[in-house]
Design a protein around this motif. Structure first.
Motif, mmCIF file in Angstrom:
data_model
loop_
_atom_site.group_PDB
_atom_site.id
_atom_site.type_symbol
_atom_site.label_atom_id
_atom_site.label_comp_id
_atom_site.label_asym_id
_atom_site.label_seq_id
_atom_site.Cartn_x
_atom_site.Cartn_y
_atom_site.Cartn_z
ATOM 1 N N ASP A 197 2.493 58.344 33.437
ATOM 2 C CA ASP A 197 3.719 58.801 32.782
ATOM 3 C C ASP A 197 3.394 59.478 31.444
ATOM 4 O O ASP A 197 4.014 59.199 30.426
ATOM 5 N N VAL A 198 2.398 60.374 31.491
ATOM 6 C CA VAL A 198 1.973 61.095 30.292
ATOM 7 C C VAL A 198 3.113 61.958 29.781
ATOM 8 O O VAL A 198 3.746 62.693 30.542
ATOM 9 N N GLU A 199 3.388 61.842 28.497
ATOM 10 C CA GLU A 199 4.396 62.672 27.847
ATOM 11 C C GLU A 199 3.683 63.821 27.159
ATOM 12 O O GLU A 199 2.713 63.613 26.431
ATOM 13 N N ASP A 200 4.157 65.015 27.392
ATOM 14 C CA ASP A 200 3.536 66.202 26.811
ATOM 15 C C ASP A 200 4.580 67.299 26.841
ATOM 16 O O ASP A 200 5.616 67.156 27.467
ATOM 17 N N GLY A 201 4.277 68.411 26.189
ATOM 18 C CA GLY A 201 5.184 69.551 26.249
ATOM 19 C C GLY A 201 5.325 70.077 27.662
ATOM 20 O O GLY A 201 6.348 70.641 28.033
ATOM 21 N N ASP A 202 4.281 69.885 28.455
ATOM 22 C CA ASP A 202 4.323 70.281 29.862
ATOM 23 C C ASP A 202 4.576 69.032 30.695
ATOM 24 O O ASP A 202 3.977 67.987 30.467
#
Length: 169
Positions: free
Chosen positions: A52-57
């Motif tokens: 569940d990586v949060e990133d701009g993408d």
């Protein structure tokens, strides 16, 4: 240095910095995609989705894009379906999915994603957002008559056209 060399270097950085793994996953996956190793990119993006990586993408949208590139359309669509079911609050993942489907020429599907993205904007933002312009452009491409939301951003669409024309000349 070619794209594969760069991807290998980034992969080494990923292994050397396990505490930064989540922050580095998407960049390494993008590098492997650029190098043409869809399999490795898919592995890393799958891990990013699971973590569940949060990133701009949005990892799911990137994963879907690589799966489409690899000819694994059913799996790509399953990722987009999972994104829809997760119901993110931010308009950004929906916008990324809309752009992906627009690039693929799947305008009806792109419109659905644009509608989901625009629904996450507050009413004042809708009339000022280039996201809403993207929706307008897809609706035009589909031959749909303008609705009130389209009309509210036509001035932005004209401005965007003007900027693009100036950049091309």
């Amino acid at each position: 240095m070619d794209a594969a060399d760069e991807a290998r270097l980034l992969e080494e950085e990923l292994e050397e910095n396990p505490n930064d793994r989540e922050a580095l996953l998407l960049g390494v996956a993008k590098a492997w995609r650029e190098a043409g190793d869809h399999g490795r990119a898919i592995e890393l993006l799958t891990e990013a989705v699971e973590l569940d990586v949060e990133d701009g993408d949005c990892p799911r949208v990137l994963l879907a894009e690589v799966l489409f590139d690899a000819g694994r359309d059913d799996e790509a669509r399953a990722q987009l379906h999972a994104l829809r079911l997760s119901r993110p609050d931010s308009p950004e993942p929906y916008h990324q999915a809309a752009d992906l489907m627009r690039k693929r020429g799947e305008f009806a599907e792109a419109l659905t994603w644009f509608d989901l993205a625009v629904a996450r904007l507050d009413p004042d933002e809708r009339a000022r957002s280039y996201l809403t312009v993207g929706r307008l452009q897809v609706r035009r491409r589909l031959g749909l008559p303008p609705d009130d939301l389209d009309t509210s951003v036509e001035h932005l669409d004209r401005h965007l056209d003007e900027v693009v024309r100036k950049l091309r000349s």
